[in-house]
Design a protein around this motif. Structure first.
Motif, PDB file in Angstrom:
ATOM      1  N   ALA A   2      39.387  41.572  37.066  1.00  0.00           N
ATOM      2  CA  ALA A   2      40.924  40.809  36.824  1.00  0.00           C
ATOM      3  C   ALA A   2      42.093  42.031  36.218  1.00  0.00           C
ATOM      4  O   ALA A   2      41.574  43.444  35.906  1.00  0.00           O
ATOM      5  CB  ALA A   2      40.783  40.550  35.106  1.00  0.00           C
ATOM      6  N   SER A   3      42.833  42.751  37.746  1.00  0.00           N
ATOM      7  CA  SER A   3      43.279  43.110  37.464  1.00  0.00           C
ATOM      8  C   SER A   3      44.585  43.934  36.327  1.00  0.00           C
ATOM      9  O   SER A   3      44.770  42.842  35.582  1.00  0.00           O
ATOM     10  CB  SER A   3      44.357  43.758  38.636  1.00  0.00           C
ATOM     11  OG  SER A   3      44.642  42.857  39.181  1.00  0.00           O
ATOM     12  N   GLU A   4      44.897  44.555  36.016  1.00  0.00           N
ATOM     13  CA  GLU A   4      46.664  45.590  34.604  1.00  0.00           C
ATOM     14  C   GLU A   4      46.786  44.737  35.078  1.00  0.00           C
ATOM     15  O   GLU A   4      47.692  45.288  36.146  1.00  0.00           O
ATOM     16  CB  GLU A   4      45.832  46.671  33.869  1.00  0.00           C
ATOM     17  CG  GLU A   4      44.641  46.725  33.112  1.00  0.00           C
ATOM     18  CD  GLU A   4      44.701  45.831  32.374  1.00  0.00           C
ATOM     19  OE1 GLU A   4      45.589  46.071  31.135  1.00  0.00           O
ATOM     20  OE2 GLU A   4      43.858  45.256  32.149  1.00  0.00           O
ATOM     21  N   GLN A   5      48.344  44.275  34.624  1.00  0.00           N
ATOM     22  CA  GLN A   5      49.271  43.570  34.859  1.00  0.00           C
ATOM     23  C   GLN A   5      50.265  44.890  34.525  1.00  0.00           C
ATOM     24  O   GLN A   5      50.538  44.654  32.981  1.00  0.00           O
ATOM     25  CB  GLN A   5      50.041  42.084  34.789  1.00  0.00           C
ATOM     26  CG  GLN A   5      49.213  41.405  35.443  1.00  0.00           C
ATOM     27  CD  GLN A   5      49.472  39.835  34.853  1.00  0.00           C
ATOM     28  OE1 GLN A   5      49.450  39.833  33.584  1.00  0.00           O
ATOM     29  NE2 GLN A   5      50.071  39.650  36.479  1.00  0.00           N
ATOM     30  N   THR A   6      51.284  45.101  34.875  1.00  0.00           N
ATOM     31  CA  THR A   6      53.095  45.558  34.685  1.00  0.00           C
ATOM     32  C   THR A   6      53.373  44.519  34.251  1.00  0.00           C
ATOM     33  O   THR A   6      53.374  42.963  34.083  1.00  0.00           O
ATOM     34  CB  THR A   6      53.788  46.056  35.487  1.00  0.00           C
ATOM     35  OG1 THR A   6      53.736  45.430  36.394  1.00  0.00           O
ATOM     36  CG2 THR A   6      52.997  47.407  36.063  1.00  0.00           C
ATOM     37  N   GLY A  32      45.325  33.026  45.044  1.00  0.00           N
ATOM     38  CA  GLY A  32      44.464  34.239  44.924  1.00  0.00           C
ATOM     39  C   GLY A  32      44.567  35.408  45.796  1.00  0.00           C
ATOM     40  O   GLY A  32      44.138  36.382  46.173  1.00  0.00           O
ATOM     41  N   LYS A  33      46.101  35.381  46.045  1.00  0.00           N
ATOM     42  CA  LYS A  33      46.732  35.944  46.473  1.00  0.00           C
ATOM     43  C   LYS A  33      47.760  37.151  45.533  1.00  0.00           C
ATOM     44  O   LYS A  33      48.180  36.600  44.490  1.00  0.00           O
ATOM     45  CB  LYS A  33      47.487  36.147  47.706  1.00  0.00           C
ATOM     46  CG  LYS A  33      46.861  35.107  48.486  1.00  0.00           C
ATOM     47  CD  LYS A  33      47.703  34.641  50.372  1.00  0.00           C
ATOM     48  CE  LYS A  33      47.175  34.155  51.060  1.00  0.00           C
ATOM     49  NZ  LYS A  33      47.149  33.141  51.858  1.00  0.00           N
ATOM     50  N   GLY A  34      47.875  38.145  45.901  1.00  0.00           N
ATOM     51  CA  GLY A  34      48.425  39.024  45.066  1.00  0.00           C
ATOM     52  C   GLY A  34      50.023  38.847  45.230  1.00  0.00           C
ATOM     53  O   GLY A  34      50.189  38.020  45.846  1.00  0.00           O
ATOM     54  N   LEU A  35      50.597  39.850  44.336  1.00  0.00           N
ATOM     55  CA  LEU A  35      52.404  39.377  44.194  1.00  0.00           C
ATOM     56  C   LEU A  35      53.233  39.199  46.062  1.00  0.00           C
ATOM     57  O   LEU A  35      53.775  37.963  46.005  1.00  0.00           O
ATOM     58  CB  LEU A  35      53.540  39.526  42.858  1.00  0.00           C
ATOM     59  CG  LEU A  35      53.128  39.185  42.156  1.00  0.00           C
ATOM     60  CD1 LEU A  35      53.261  40.149  40.868  1.00  0.00           C
ATOM     61  CD2 LEU A  35      53.538  37.959  41.783  1.00  0.00           C
TER      62      LEU A  35
END
Lengths: 286, 156
Positions: A2-6, A32-35
């Motif tokens: 899991a990546s950290e989210q701003t 499954g794709k980044g924003l």
């Protein structure tokens, strides 16, 4: 993984629908794709993008509503009703009373239409009271466990009424009915006359009348749709913003949720009521 | 926030839901409600009627009771009157009977006394005659002294 989210990413994540489309490269989703990747995924499909979360949740809730009411309707007794039947009948009677008060014609469609709108919209609005992170988080976890994607790259909006497509679809459906019944009851000439000879009954004022009446008519579906969408989207957004406050969200969530109970019922009711009133107007012959 | 094909999907879903609701959900539910309303209305009406009937019956019963009471009182009154009459009659009859018996008794006594008196007189006369005969022995001429004897007898 899991990546950290701003905070910004968190909000954007919550406002992104799960989309699906057909492109030249075959079936595409933003799963499954980044924003950034996600918003680009269906760019080339233009209009033909499907928000599968909106569709799935709305249809699920609609089926839930119809299943419950159909089950009661099948076993409805004219004697002493059970608790479920009493509840369902209460809703039916509430809608029926409102229809009878505002609609004076004879039409077998209006009341079931009102019931469907009221209960369905209410159920969809009700999803707003499910803790804002719960279902998207669960979807993320399932996605991560099943296919190993970053849970933050699984998108799901659970409140269908915060997707403009749904309120607009309802609004347009009602609009089509308004046009249909206007022409059916008043005839094409009568409807045209209503659009052109009001409010100034003089031939020279026909263009002015036509502009005024057309705006009135066309504003109806959009005011219906935007009222519902705006209220729910704003409510949802405030839930999301409260959720970004860390520890402060704890005392804030509750009052907003309580207030929101009023909003979700009220919006469902207003949508139903205005639909009935618009259709009643369409049935009125001047 | 894009308007996209979802709109069409939702429109179809909306139409299907409304159609289903209109066809399979609304009519049976409303029928059940309306039928129950009718049932309740009928029941209320029946109970109203029954209440009215009951009131009427009660009124009738009260009236009949009153009538019966009046009749009973009348009968009692009549019976009393009759009883008094009977007593009066019997008393009078008894009185008359008594007087009659007494009167007949008196009469009998009187007759008996008269008879006894006569008897006695006769015997005294005979006795007097016998006595005088004894006193006078031969001197008496029955013929000659008959008037004296008669006088004596009358004096007794």
């Amino acid at each position: 993984m899991a990546s950290e989210q701003t905070t910004q990413e968190y909000i954007l994540h919550h406002l992104t629908n799960a989309t699906m489309c057909m492109t030249d490269d075959g079936l595409q989703t933003n799963y499954g794709k980044g924003l950034e990747e996600a918003s680009a995924a269906c760019q080339e499909a233009g209009f033909w993008v499907w928000n599968i979360d909106t569709l799935a949740w709305s249809i699920l809730l609609g089926v839930l509503f119809l299943w419950l009411f159909r089950r009661v309707a099948k076993t409805a007794t004219t004697g002493v009703p059970g608790k479920t039947q009493a509840f369902v009948e209460m809703v039916v009677e509430f809608v029926n009373d409102n229809v009878r008060d505002s609609f004076h014609g004879k039409n077998n469609l209006i009341a079931p239409l009102g019931l469907t709108i009221f209960v369905w919209v209410f159920l969809m609005n009700l999803m707003d009271l499910v803790p804002v992170d719960l279902l998207p988080w669960a979807a993320g976890q399932i996605g991560a466990a099943a296919t190993g994607v970053d849970p933050h790259h699984v998108y799901m909006k659970v409140v269908p009424t915060t997707d403009l497509n749904l309120p607009l679809a309802l609004g347009l459906g009602v609009f089509v009915l308004i046009l249909f019944y206007s022409i059916k009851v008043k005839g094409f000439a009568g409807f045209a006359k209503e659009l052109t000879m009001q409010p100034f009954n003089h031939w020279s004022m026909i263009p002015v009348n036509f502009i005024l009446e057309s705006v009135t008519l066309l504003a109806r579906p959009f005011s219906l749709a935007l009222r519902l969408f705006g209220n729910l989207y704003a409510g949802e957004l405030i839930f999301i913003l409260i959720a970004t406050l860390g520890l402060w969200q704890l005392p804030l969530h509750f009052p907003w949720a309580v207030f929101h109970i009023l909003v979700i019922v009220l919006q469902a009711f207003i949508f139903m009521m205005l639909t009935i009133v618009y259709l009643s107007l369409a049935h009125e012959d001047h | 926030m894009n308007i996209n094909a979802t709109l069409i999907g939702q429109l179809i879903a909306f139409i299907v839901f409304v159609w289903f609701c209109m066809k399979y959900v609304w009519p049976p539910l409303l029928n059940a409600i309306e039928e129950r309303q009718k049932k309740i209305a009928d029941g209320l009406e029946a109970s109203d009627r029954a209440e009215k009937d009951l009131e009427l019956a009660q009124e009738k019963a009260t009236e009949q009771l009153k009538e019966a009471k009046a009749q009973a009182a009348e009968i009692i009154e009549q019976a009393k009157k009759r009883a008094n009459q009977l007593v009066d009659e019997e008393t009078q009859k008894g009185q008359a009977e008594r007087e009659k018996i007494i009167a007949s008794g008196y009469a009998e006594i009187e007759a008996e006394r008269n008879r006894a008196k006569e008897e006695l007189r006769k015997q005294v006369a005979a006795l007097a005659v016998i006595g005088a005969e004894r006193i006078l022995q031969r001197e008496i001429d029955a013929q000659a002294h008959n008037d004296i004897v008669e006088k004596l007898v009358a004096e007794l």
